[in-house]
Design an enzyme around this catalytic site. Structure first.
Site, PDB file in Angstrom:
ATOM      1  N   THR A  48      -6.270  62.703  79.956  1.00 12.94           N
ATOM      2  CA  THR A  48      -6.581  64.020  80.893  1.00 12.94           C
ATOM      3  C   THR A  48      -7.662  64.767  80.280  1.00 12.94           C
ATOM      4  O   THR A  48      -8.619  65.108  81.070  1.00 12.94           O
ATOM      5  CB  THR A  48      -5.311  64.781  81.026  1.00 12.94           C
ATOM      6  OG1 THR A  48      -4.085  63.717  81.345  1.00 12.94           O
ATOM      7  CG2 THR A  48      -5.372  65.528  82.404  1.00 12.94           C
ATOM      8  N   GLY A 116       0.920  65.647  71.124  1.00 14.75           N
ATOM      9  CA  GLY A 116       0.721  64.788  70.352  1.00 14.75           C
ATOM     10  C   GLY A 116       1.104  63.229  70.367  1.00 14.75           C
ATOM     11  O   GLY A 116       0.888  62.817  69.343  1.00 14.75           O
ATOM     12  N   GLU A 124      -5.103  69.893  67.435  1.00 17.02           N
ATOM     13  CA  GLU A 124      -4.905  70.900  68.811  1.00 17.02           C
ATOM     14  C   GLU A 124      -4.394  72.057  68.435  1.00 17.02           C
ATOM     15  O   GLU A 124      -4.437  73.081  69.064  1.00 17.02           O
ATOM     16  CB  GLU A 124      -4.071  69.699  69.640  1.00 17.02           C
ATOM     17  CG  GLU A 124      -4.650  68.603  70.002  1.00 17.02           C
ATOM     18  CD  GLU A 124      -4.007  67.494  70.783  1.00 17.02           C
ATOM     19  OE1 GLU A 124      -4.463  66.722  71.571  1.00 17.02           O
ATOM     20  OE2 GLU A 124      -2.797  67.453  70.649  1.00 17.02           O
ATOM     21  N   LYS A 142       4.582  64.788  83.968  1.00 20.35           N
ATOM     22  CA  LYS A 142       4.828  65.339  82.442  1.00 20.35           C
ATOM     23  C   LYS A 142       5.787  66.520  82.660  1.00 20.35           C
ATOM     24  O   LYS A 142       6.175  67.260  81.617  1.00 20.35           O
ATOM     25  CB  LYS A 142       3.475  66.167  81.993  1.00 20.35           C
ATOM     26  CG  LYS A 142       2.643  65.023  81.817  1.00 20.35           C
ATOM     27  CD  LYS A 142       2.818  63.937  80.926  1.00 20.35           C
ATOM     28  CE  LYS A 142       1.547  62.936  80.559  1.00 20.35           C
ATOM     29  NZ  LYS A 142       0.491  63.411  80.240  1.00 20.35           N
TER      30      LYS A 142
HETATM   31  C1  5RP Z   1      -2.897  63.955  72.179  1.00 17.99           C
HETATM   32  C2  5RP Z   1      -2.171  64.873  73.137  1.00 17.99           C
HETATM   33  C3  5RP Z   1      -2.658  64.720  74.624  1.00 17.99           C
HETATM   34  O1  5RP Z   1      -3.002  65.920  75.224  1.00 17.99           O
HETATM   35  C4  5RP Z   1      -1.044  64.093  75.069  1.00 17.99           C
HETATM   36  O2  5RP Z   1      -0.828  63.041  74.505  1.00 17.99           O
HETATM   37  C5  5RP Z   1      -1.405  63.759  76.770  1.00 17.99           C
HETATM   38  O3  5RP Z   1      -2.112  62.667  76.787  1.00 17.99           O
HETATM   39  P1  5RP Z   1      -2.493  62.085  78.192  1.00 17.99           P
HETATM   40  O4  5RP Z   1      -3.479  63.186  78.761  1.00 17.99           O
HETATM   41  O5  5RP Z   1      -3.394  61.078  77.729  1.00 17.99           O
HETATM   42  O6  5RP Z   1      -1.353  61.797  79.002  1.00 17.99           O
HETATM   43  O7  5RP Z   1      -1.291  65.799  72.768  1.00 17.99           O
HETATM   44  O8  5RP Z   1      -2.424  64.270  70.881  1.00 17.99           O
END
Ligand code: 5RP
Length: 253
Positions: A48, A116, A124, A142
């Protein structure tokens, strides 16, 4: 507080069928509306956040944005941003960030997060803690009612030294929640562990029951020697942009 933006109507015959990537892009584009020329930006990691970085690159190339500078939260994001000619810096040179935009793995009703699963939690958390504002971008898959409630991993970054000792201790902390702890593997079919950008391992925690008190859980995890960082991001998000089939919602406290 939740504000809903409806870029399309679900009743409309012509309502588009949106893929998960379309939803991620909708959330990313909405978040980038908050970016102003001259800002220092925290650049997140994941699929994302990658749409955010793409959009920033596009706006820079057309001149709609200028003079922004980004702090990437992973080597992956650093490479993507560099390939789009987004100027980059570090927290050492720019310790105050105007705005960070990043994805999340879980978002609860208090805007607390699990992050993560992409392995970038340490950088982050450092970048997002140094940001005056932190916008989370996600699709509606989510949303959870309690952290750890998705049944998916809650990551903890640990030093390589005696990682098994810490895996057992982490699992033991959350016995009551039916916690199962697993060392994250590189994902290339081998038994090699995943190694973070910081040279550490990740222990993924899986809960049968959601975490009741995130702050207490975070404290207990951080108190273990050899734990570098955990994926509970509590009280950090200033707003969460969630894209779903019926539109984009902006949740703020
Ligand atoms: C990476 C993260 C990402 O922001 C989290 O895993 C979401 O990822 P995605 O947008 O691919 O679902 O924390 O360490």
């Amino acid at each position: 507080r939740t504000t809903t933006y409806k870029p399309f109507s679900i009743k409309s015959q012509s309502a588009p069928v949106l893929s998960q990537d379309d939803l991620k892009k909708l959330a990313a584009d909405k978040a980038v509306e908050s970016v102003k020329s001259g800002m220092v930006l925290g650049l997140g990691t994941g699929s994302t956040a990658a749409f955010v970085v793409d959009k920033l690159g596009q706006l820079l190339s057309t001149g709609e944005l200028s003079n922004i500078i980004g702090i990437p939260t992973s080597k992956r994001t650093q490479e993507q941003a560099a390939s789009l000619n987004i100027p980059l810096t570090t927290l050492d040179s720019h310790p105050h960030i105007d705005l960070a935009i990043d994805g999340a793995d879980e978002v609860d009703p208090n805007l607390d997060l699990v992050k993560g699963r992409g392995g970038a939690l340490l950088r982050e958390k450092m970048v997002e803690a140094a940001s005056s504002a932190f916008i989370v971008v996600a699709d509606d898959s989510k949303l959870v009612s309690g952290l750890g409630g998705s049944g998916l991993a809650m990551p903890v970054e640990v030093v390589q030294f005696c990682w098994k000792y810490n895996l057992v201790r982490l699992q033991g902390l959350f016995k009551d929640l039916g916690c199962d702890a697993k060392l994250r593997l590189a994902g290339d079919g081998s038994e090699k562990p995943y190694v973070t950008d910081n040279g550490n391992y990740i222990v993924d925690l899986y809960f049968k029951t959601p975490i009741k008190d995130g702050f207490a859980a975070g404290k207990e995890i951080s108190a273990l020697e050899g734990v570098v960082e955990h994926g509970l991001f509590l009280g950090m998000a200033t707003s969460v942009i969630i894209a779903g089939k019926t539109g984009v919602e902006v949740m703020t406290k």
